[in-house]
Motif scaffolding. Structure first.
Motif, PDB file in Angstrom:
ATOM      1  N   ILE A   1      30.579  33.924  26.534  1.00 11.18           N
ATOM      2  CA  ILE A   1      31.520  33.656  25.449  1.00 11.18           C
ATOM      3  C   ILE A   1      32.688  34.642  25.498  1.00 11.18           C
ATOM      4  N   PHE A   2      33.883  34.103  25.416  1.00 12.46           N
ATOM      5  CA  PHE A   2      35.104  34.901  25.435  1.00 12.46           C
ATOM      6  C   PHE A   2      35.117  35.859  24.249  1.00 12.46           C
ATOM      7  N   GLY A   3      35.385  37.137  24.527  1.00 15.29           N
ATOM      8  CA  GLY A   3      35.371  38.148  23.482  1.00 15.29           C
ATOM      9  C   GLY A   3      36.348  37.878  22.368  1.00 15.29           C
ATOM     10  N   GLY A   4      37.519  37.305  22.673  1.00 12.25           N
ATOM     11  CA  GLY A   4      38.497  37.002  21.641  1.00 12.25           C
ATOM     12  C   GLY A   4      37.977  36.015  20.615  1.00 12.25           C
TER      13      GLY A   4
ATOM     14  N   GLY B   1      27.594  37.133  25.274  1.00 14.23           N
ATOM     15  CA  GLY B   1      27.312  36.003  24.404  1.00 14.23           C
ATOM     16  C   GLY B   1      26.994  34.791  25.250  1.00 14.23           C
ATOM     17  N   LEU B   2      25.806  34.242  25.091  1.00 10.99           N
ATOM     18  CA  LEU B   2      25.356  33.124  25.915  1.00 10.99           C
ATOM     19  C   LEU B   2      25.903  31.814  25.359  1.00 10.99           C
ATOM     20  N   ALA B   3      26.479  31.004  26.236  1.00 13.04           N
ATOM     21  CA  ALA B   3      27.200  29.817  25.797  1.00 13.04           C
ATOM     22  C   ALA B   3      26.299  28.655  25.417  1.00 13.04           C
TER      23      ALA B   3
ATOM     24  N   ARG C   1      25.172  33.873  15.694  1.00 14.16           N
ATOM     25  CA  ARG C   1      24.977  34.099  14.266  1.00 14.16           C
ATOM     26  C   ARG C   1      25.707  35.358  13.810  1.00 14.16           C
ATOM     27  N   TYR C   2      26.367  35.267  12.665  1.00 15.53           N
ATOM     28  CA  TYR C   2      27.091  36.401  12.102  1.00 15.53           C
ATOM     29  C   TYR C   2      26.471  36.774  10.756  1.00 15.53           C
ATOM     30  N   ASP C   3      26.080  38.044  10.641  1.00 18.40           N
ATOM     31  CA  ASP C   3      25.573  38.583   9.383  1.00 18.40           C
ATOM     32  C   ASP C   3      26.543  39.660   8.898  1.00 18.40           C
ATOM     33  N   CYS C   4      26.895  39.625   7.627  1.00 19.65           N
ATOM     34  CA  CYS C   4      27.874  40.556   7.070  1.00 19.65           C
ATOM     35  C   CYS C   4      27.268  41.347   5.915  1.00 19.65           C
ATOM     36  N   GLU C   5      27.704  42.583   5.805  1.00 23.31           N
ATOM     37  CA  GLU C   5      27.255  43.474   4.738  1.00 23.31           C
ATOM     38  C   GLU C   5      28.451  44.261   4.220  1.00 23.31           C
TER      39      GLU C   5
ATOM     40  N   SER D   1      24.652  38.001  16.619  1.00 23.21           N
ATOM     41  CA  SER D   1      23.413  37.991  17.398  1.00 23.21           C
ATOM     42  C   SER D   1      23.077  36.579  17.846  1.00 23.21           C
ATOM     43  N   GLN D   2      22.229  36.508  18.847  1.00 24.33           N
ATOM     44  CA  GLN D   2      21.665  35.251  19.320  1.00 24.33           C
ATOM     45  C   GLN D   2      20.162  35.456  19.442  1.00 24.33           C
ATOM     46  N   ASP D   3      19.400  34.758  18.625  1.00 25.10           N
ATOM     47  CA  ASP D   3      17.960  34.992  18.530  1.00 25.10           C
ATOM     48  C   ASP D   3      17.754  36.471  18.172  1.00 25.10           C
TER      49      ASP D   3
END
Length: 313
Positions: free
Chosen positions: A42-45, A76-78, A83-87, A103-105
């Protein structure tokens, strides 16, 4: 002009789709459409743009992103959702700081912080617009340059072209890619090809393209060909400071310089200007440069999972 197949959107996700996040049953959101880079990860941008969008949901509606700072930890595996978790780390009268984890899994892919701020008054100055910049209409589209020189371009880079999403025009033209520079300094115009609607979309789009071609600045005095695949470029960390609102579907200039390279790392800093000379953002990125692995498997994953960093341009 660029081959129209490159800018067709019927079989490729648009930038809006790539930045879109999907709500889940839990407290997190997911990115499900991925744009892969030359190493098939996955492209970082895209992760920068999605992280900013995810964090914005934790900020006041009248606050705008002031800064975004991330560490890329694993590829990042395509083939799976991200998943995005925010705090919320701090929520004050004018400033909100949000931590973002992607994260992924069970794999932690990226972590970072985003600072949001309500508009305030204070001292005001900016770095001046650089001299000697040609107008973008006088320059060739990057897609044209790449395909005209396809025999000199790594196949992975050619396949991962972003020309259907972003129009990039190098101020030094082909020289920027196929000639060694006397100093580590690249300048290029960029704009997204399709209109964006909200201020958050424009900030996320700026984060998206801030990882595009930027780290090559640290290589341009060391190689005669920056994109022949002899070195892998792996983004380690990335920072964007947003100074003033900007329309990313209009031309912006990136003025990038590299103050240091060593120990297989390269540091690039850059300034983003609107066409009227306003400084709209400042960028900084550290990248790892290494020879491609000769082992089998996905070149974007094989030995890179042993290191931190993995997004890449």
């Amino acid at each position: 002009m660029v081959d129209k197949a490159l800018i067709a959107t019927d079989d490729r996700p648009s930038l809006a789709a790539l930045m879109k996040l999907h709500a889940t049953d839990g407290a997190h959101v997911e990115g499900r459409h991925h744009h892969t880079n030359a190493r098939q990860v996955i492209f970082g941008g895209q992760m920068l743009a999605q992280a900013l969008s995810a964090a914005a949901a934790r900020a006041p509606s009248d606050a705008f992103a002031h800064s975004l700072r991330v560490d890329f930890l694993r590829p990042g595996l395509a083939d799976r959702a991200l998943r995005y978790d925010c705090e919320s780390l701090m929520s004050g009268r004018n400033i909100t700081v949000v931590r973002v984890v992607a994260s992924q899994d069970e794999r932690l892919v990226m972590q970072g912080t985003t600072c949001f701020q309500r508009p305030q008054s204070g001292p005001d100055h900016q770095r001046p617009f650089p001299d000697g910049i040609p107008e973008p209409d006088q320059l060739h589209e990057l897609g044209d340059v790449l395909f005209r020189n396809a025999h000199r371009v790594d196949a992975g880079i050619l396949a991962a072209t972003y020309a259907h999403i972003v129009d990039v025009r190098l101020c030094e033209g082909e020289q920027a890619l196929f000639q060694r520079f006397p100093v580590p300094h690249l300048r290029y115009w960029v704009r997204v090809r399709h209109p964006l609607e909200t201020p958050l979309q424009h900030q996320a789009a700026l984060a998206y393209f801030s990882d595009l071609w930027f780290s090559l600045t640290a290589l341009c005095i060391h190689q005669d060909n920056q994109i022949d695949g002899q070195l892998q470029t792996i983004s380690l960390n990335h920072t964007v400071w947003f100074h003033t609102p900007a329309r990313v579907d209009e031309w912006l200039l990136v003025d990038a310089q590299s103050p240091f390279a060593g120990n297989a790392h390269g540091l690039t800093v850059g300034w983003v200007y609107s066409r009227d000379g306003t400084l709209v953002a400042t960028l900084a990125q550290e990248a790892l440069f290494r020879r491609p692995s000769t082992e089998g498997g996905n070149p974007g994953i094989s030995t890179l999972t042993q290191d931190r960093g993995a997004a890449g341009s």
